[in-house]
Write an enzyme that holds these catalytic residues in place. Structure first.
Site, PDB file in Angstrom:
ATOM      1  N   HIS A  54      -7.283 -49.125  82.304  1.00  0.00           N
ATOM      2  CA  HIS A  54      -7.349 -49.319  80.856  1.00  0.00           C
ATOM      3  C   HIS A  54      -7.793 -50.750  80.577  1.00  0.00           C
ATOM      4  O   HIS A  54      -7.624 -51.650  81.415  1.00  0.00           O
ATOM      5  CB  HIS A  54      -5.982 -49.068  80.231  1.00  0.00           C
ATOM      6  CG  HIS A  54      -5.585 -47.630  80.215  1.00  0.00           C
ATOM      7  ND1 HIS A  54      -4.664 -47.141  79.316  1.00  0.00           N
ATOM      8  CD2 HIS A  54      -5.971 -46.574  80.967  1.00  0.00           C
ATOM      9  CE1 HIS A  54      -4.493 -45.848  79.515  1.00  0.00           C
ATOM     10  NE2 HIS A  54      -5.276 -45.477  80.517  1.00  0.00           N
ATOM     11  N   GLU A  56      -6.645 -53.157  78.703  1.00  0.00           N
ATOM     12  CA  GLU A  56      -5.618 -54.192  78.766  1.00  0.00           C
ATOM     13  C   GLU A  56      -5.242 -54.512  80.209  1.00  0.00           C
ATOM     14  O   GLU A  56      -5.098 -55.687  80.571  1.00  0.00           O
ATOM     15  CB  GLU A  56      -4.363 -53.743  77.999  1.00  0.00           C
ATOM     16  CG  GLU A  56      -4.583 -53.531  76.512  1.00  0.00           C
ATOM     17  CD  GLU A  56      -5.038 -52.116  76.149  1.00  0.00           C
ATOM     18  OE1 GLU A  56      -4.958 -51.767  74.959  1.00  0.00           O
ATOM     19  OE2 GLU A  56      -5.482 -51.358  77.044  1.00  0.00           O
ATOM     20  N   CYS A  84      -1.290 -48.410  74.955  1.00  0.00           N
ATOM     21  CA  CYS A  84      -0.553 -47.201  75.340  1.00  0.00           C
ATOM     22  C   CYS A  84       0.735 -47.610  76.056  1.00  0.00           C
ATOM     23  O   CYS A  84       0.932 -48.783  76.366  1.00  0.00           O
ATOM     24  CB  CYS A  84      -1.428 -46.340  76.252  1.00  0.00           C
ATOM     25  SG  CYS A  84      -1.557 -46.982  77.946  1.00  0.00           S
ATOM     26  N   CYS A  87       0.097 -49.641  79.311  1.00  0.00           N
ATOM     27  CA  CYS A  87      -0.359 -50.999  79.032  1.00  0.00           C
ATOM     28  C   CYS A  87       0.771 -51.837  78.431  1.00  0.00           C
ATOM     29  O   CYS A  87       0.869 -53.032  78.715  1.00  0.00           O
ATOM     30  CB  CYS A  87      -1.572 -50.973  78.116  1.00  0.00           C
ATOM     31  SG  CYS A  87      -3.012 -50.231  78.914  1.00  0.00           S
TER      32      CYS A  87
END
Length: 157
Positions: A54, A56, A84, A87
């Protein structure tokens, strides 16, 4: 820490670049320390076959590498979308000071990126989760922690 909208624009631009290049979903993030970008990332899940890639997480990984540290105290995360649950965990483990985000998780859900089932699963007991969590060899699982406790030159985190 004061918001710098030009830094948010950079995170959003990374998200757009990721979409246009085919790297992955519409997410971008940057880590900033003392006004300088020290980590960048965009979602690369589908291009790397890595469900943890992801934006991040990728930005945190790069920032940690660039700063030669596993902690990001004194750093700020700018991300194109509300993080999310995975993260969110990475943000807390890395000890970022502030997170600025643009789109909400509800906007992400509307566009097919719905994390609500994960938020719901976290609050369920193990026997109610969709993926079974079964404890095995609990008496042996404590051994690594005992070794950790005895280690004199460990690096706590």
């Amino acid at each position: 820490m004061e918001l710098d909208e030009t830094l948010m624009e950079q995170a959003i631009h990374l998200a757009i670049e990721g979409v246009m290049s085919g790297k992955g979903g519409p997410f971008g993030a940057i880590v900033v320390k003392d006004g300088k970008v020290v980590g960048r990332g965009n979602n690369s899940v589908t291009s790397t076959n890595d469900p943890t890639a992801h934006a991040e997480v990728m930005a945190i990984r790069e920032a940690c590498k660039n700063l030669n540290s596993f902690q990001l105290n004194g750093c700020v995360l700018y991300t194109s979308c509300e993080p999310c649950p995975m993260c969110l965990g990475a943000i807390y483990w890395s000890r970022l000071d502030v997170v600025y985000y643009s789109a909400s998780r509800h906007m992400a859900s509307y566009h097919g990126f719905d994390d609500s089932f994960i938020y719901n699963e976290v609050n369920l007991s193990f026997d109610q989760r969709k993926i079974p969590f079964l404890q095995v060899a609990a008496e042996k699982g404590v051994i690594p922690f005992r070794e950790w406790d005895k280690k004199e030159n460990r690096i706590d985190y």
